[in-house]
Motif scaffolding. Structure first.
Motif, mmCIF file in Angstrom:
data_model
loop_
_atom_site.group_PDB
_atom_site.id
_atom_site.type_symbol
_atom_site.label_atom_id
_atom_site.label_comp_id
_atom_site.label_asym_id
_atom_site.label_seq_id
_atom_site.Cartn_x
_atom_site.Cartn_y
_atom_site.Cartn_z
ATOM 1 N N MET A 59 -20.911 -5.165 -29.883
ATOM 2 C CA MET A 59 -20.683 -5.401 -31.304
ATOM 3 C C MET A 59 -19.532 -4.538 -31.821
ATOM 4 S SD MET A 59 -23.328 -4.614 -34.427
ATOM 5 C CE MET A 59 -22.804 -4.629 -36.138
ATOM 6 N N TYR A 60 -19.524 -3.257 -31.452
ATOM 7 C CA TYR A 60 -18.501 -2.342 -31.928
ATOM 8 C C TYR A 60 -17.215 -2.461 -31.113
ATOM 9 C CZ TYR A 60 -22.468 -0.602 -34.496
ATOM 10 O OH TYR A 60 -23.557 -0.518 -35.323
ATOM 11 N N PHE A 61 -17.316 -2.975 -29.892
ATOM 12 C CA PHE A 61 -16.116 -3.289 -29.114
ATOM 13 C C PHE A 61 -15.302 -4.362 -29.837
ATOM 14 C CE2 PHE A 61 -14.220 -6.225 -25.982
ATOM 15 C CZ PHE A 61 -13.299 -5.381 -25.398
ATOM 16 N N PHE A 62 -15.970 -5.412 -30.318
ATOM 17 C CA PHE A 62 -15.271 -6.466 -31.058
ATOM 18 C C PHE A 62 -14.812 -5.968 -32.428
ATOM 19 C CE2 PHE A 62 -17.982 -9.279 -28.296
ATOM 20 C CZ PHE A 62 -16.924 -9.753 -27.526
ATOM 21 N N LEU A 63 -15.617 -5.152 -33.085
ATOM 22 C CA LEU A 63 -15.232 -4.599 -34.384
ATOM 23 C C LEU A 63 -13.976 -3.746 -34.251
ATOM 24 C CD1 LEU A 63 -15.656 -3.957 -37.360
ATOM 25 C CD2 LEU A 63 -17.313 -2.198 -36.684
ATOM 26 N N ASN A 65 -11.575 -4.047 -32.022
ATOM 27 C CA ASN A 65 -10.428 -4.923 -31.821
ATOM 28 C C ASN A 65 -10.089 -5.707 -33.085
ATOM 29 O OD1 ASN A 65 -9.485 -5.062 -28.783
ATOM 30 N ND2 ASN A 65 -11.705 -4.775 -28.750
ATOM 31 N N PHE A 66 -11.110 -6.046 -33.872
ATOM 32 C CA PHE A 66 -10.863 -6.723 -35.148
ATOM 33 C C PHE A 66 -10.102 -5.796 -36.096
ATOM 34 C CE2 PHE A 66 -12.163 -8.094 -39.434
ATOM 35 C CZ PHE A 66 -11.806 -9.433 -39.377
ATOM 36 N N SER A 67 -10.486 -4.531 -36.145
ATOM 37 C CA SER A 67 -9.786 -3.558 -36.994
ATOM 38 C C SER A 67 -8.350 -3.358 -36.517
ATOM 39 C CB SER A 67 -10.527 -2.216 -36.986
ATOM 40 O OG SER A 67 -11.783 -2.330 -37.616
ATOM 41 N N PHE A 68 -8.147 -3.364 -35.208
ATOM 42 C CA PHE A 68 -6.795 -3.256 -34.654
ATOM 43 C C PHE A 68 -5.930 -4.428 -35.122
ATOM 44 C CE2 PHE A 68 -3.814 -4.484 -31.263
ATOM 45 C CZ PHE A 68 -3.054 -3.329 -31.159
ATOM 46 N N ALA A 69 -6.487 -5.647 -35.074
ATOM 47 C CA ALA A 69 -5.751 -6.823 -35.540
ATOM 48 C C ALA A 69 -5.485 -6.751 -37.040
ATOM 49 C CB ALA A 69 -6.522 -8.094 -35.192
ATOM 50 N N GLU A 70 -6.446 -6.212 -37.814
ATOM 51 C CA GLU A 70 -6.282 -6.095 -39.256
ATOM 52 C C GLU A 70 -5.124 -5.166 -39.617
ATOM 53 O OE1 GLU A 70 -9.701 -7.345 -41.840
ATOM 54 O OE2 GLU A 70 -7.844 -8.272 -41.160
ATOM 55 N N PHE A 112 -9.776 -14.936 -36.959
ATOM 56 C CA PHE A 112 -10.813 -15.942 -37.161
ATOM 57 C C PHE A 112 -11.576 -16.217 -35.869
ATOM 58 C CE2 PHE A 112 -8.802 -17.126 -41.199
ATOM 59 C CZ PHE A 112 -9.935 -17.289 -41.967
ATOM 60 N N LEU A 113 -10.858 -16.297 -34.771
ATOM 61 C CA LEU A 113 -11.522 -16.524 -33.487
ATOM 62 C C LEU A 113 -12.393 -15.326 -33.117
ATOM 63 C CD1 LEU A 113 -8.574 -18.219 -31.578
ATOM 64 C CD2 LEU A 113 -10.592 -19.324 -32.554
ATOM 65 N N LEU A 114 -11.935 -14.126 -33.432
ATOM 66 C CA LEU A 114 -12.747 -12.929 -33.179
ATOM 67 C C LEU A 114 -14.024 -12.932 -34.014
ATOM 68 C CD1 LEU A 114 -10.163 -9.993 -32.901
ATOM 69 C CD2 LEU A 114 -11.790 -10.745 -31.149
ATOM 70 N N LEU A 115 -13.932 -13.419 -35.246
ATOM 71 C CA LEU A 115 -15.124 -13.511 -36.089
ATOM 72 C C LEU A 115 -16.143 -14.473 -35.481
ATOM 73 C CD1 LEU A 115 -13.497 -13.551 -39.642
ATOM 74 C CD2 LEU A 115 -14.950 -11.758 -38.693
#
Length: 324
Positions: A59-63, A65-70, A112-115
């Motif tokens: 869960m936090y691995f994806f979070l 990477n999502f923050s990195f993209a943000e 969006f795909l990460l979400l």
């Protein structure tokens, strides 16, 4: 479509937000503050999820990477906007404009795909808790889904951007936006843009609908599984793990559907100038920290350790200053 833009348009002029100089300065400080909070907040999430042993789950691995993209999603557009506010630097080269346009939509599609991937992760955690560690190991499924998200974003934006670079821009070089958005760019072309507009609409819809479909089906199963939990505390805990993700995807999808999933963008350019590019990156750190007890506890521990280190350092300095 001939490659004619290099001889007709070598740079574009970004209109931005034409206001009085005093208002420009106010907007500069507001956007700068928003940008710095976005960078620092998402950076804190990345550092916390890397360093704290409690935040090493998928869960936090994806979070992370999502923050990195943000961070990069905001950085693609905001520095140029700030330069326009402060120094009146509103021009951007043709290559710079196409690069900005490509990476803006690449990062947006990837998010969006990460979400959607994060929805699937929550489904596995709630509906298959015993098999979850085996199904979502970082070295296998997580990395494969992460690479798939970036690859999907890359491919969904590549072909439309190539077609935009081959358009003939002979009408004007003034973009009615604060960054190189595809809609205002298409408005400037004297070529037939109906095919590209249709492709933009189709690919935007595919990315958003795919993410939403995975999310809807995942949460249908999650709700069904949670309803079978007899303990009220257990149900609340299960829903709490999904609250942050649901909030972010609701905001992101609402904004993007309103702005980009429209058959023609020419009639609504003024509405599209709303700076949605800085809304979700700004809210992301607050939503994922204020609604997540584990992250909040990790932040409190870091602040407590920092306070102890500062106290020890101050005490050590005081001891050195004491006369022998």
């Amino acid at each position: 479509m001939p490659y004619a833009n290099s001889s007709a348009v070598r740079e574009f002029y970004l209109v931005g937000f034409p206001t009085e100089p005093s208002t420009q300065l106010l907007l500069f400080f507001l956007v700068l503050t928003n940008y710095l909070i976005t960078l620092s907040g998402n950076t804190v999430i990345i550092c916390i999820t890397l360093s704290d042993h409690r935040l090493q789950s998928p869960m936090y691995f994806f979070l992370r990477n999502f923050s990195f993209a943000e961070i990069w999603f905001t950085t693609v557009t905001v520095p140029k906007l700030l330069a326009g506010f402060l120094w009146g630097s509103h021009t951007i080269s043709f290559v710079g404009c196409m690069t900005q346009c490509y990476f803006y939509f690449l990062l947006g599609a990837t998010e969006f795909l990460l979400l959607g991937v994060m929805s699937f992760d929550r489904y596995q955690a709630v509906c298959n808790p015993l098999r979850y560690p085996a199904l979502m190991t970082r070295n296998q499924a997580c990395i494969q889904m992460l690479v798939g998200s970036w690859l999907g974003g890359f491919l969904s934006v590549l072909f439309p951007t190539i077609l935009i670079t081959r358009l003939s821009f002979c009408r004007s070089n003034v973009i009615n936006h604060f960054f190189c958005d595809s809609g205002p760019l298409l408005e400037l072309s004297c070529s037939d843009t109906s095919f590209i507009e249709l492709m933009d609409f189709f690919l935007s819809a595919v990315v958003i609908i795919c993410s939403l479909t995975v999310t809807l089906f995942s949460y249908m199963f999650i709700i069904s599984a949670v309803m079978h939990i007899s303990s009220t505390t257990g149900r609340a805990k299960a829903f709490n793990t999904c609250a942050s993700h649901l909030t972010i995807i609701s905001i992101s999808c609402s904004i993007s559907i309103f702005i980009y999933v429209t058959p023609s963008q020419k009639e609504t350019l003024e509405v599209h100038k709303v700076p949605a590019t800085i809304v979700c990156p700004f809210l992301n750190p607050f939503i994922f920290t204020l609604k997540n007890d584990t992250v909040k506890q990790a932040l409190k521990d870091v602040l407590r350790q920092y306070k102890v280190l500062v106290t020890q350092k101050a005490w050590g300095s005081l001891q050195k200053k004491r006369p022998i």
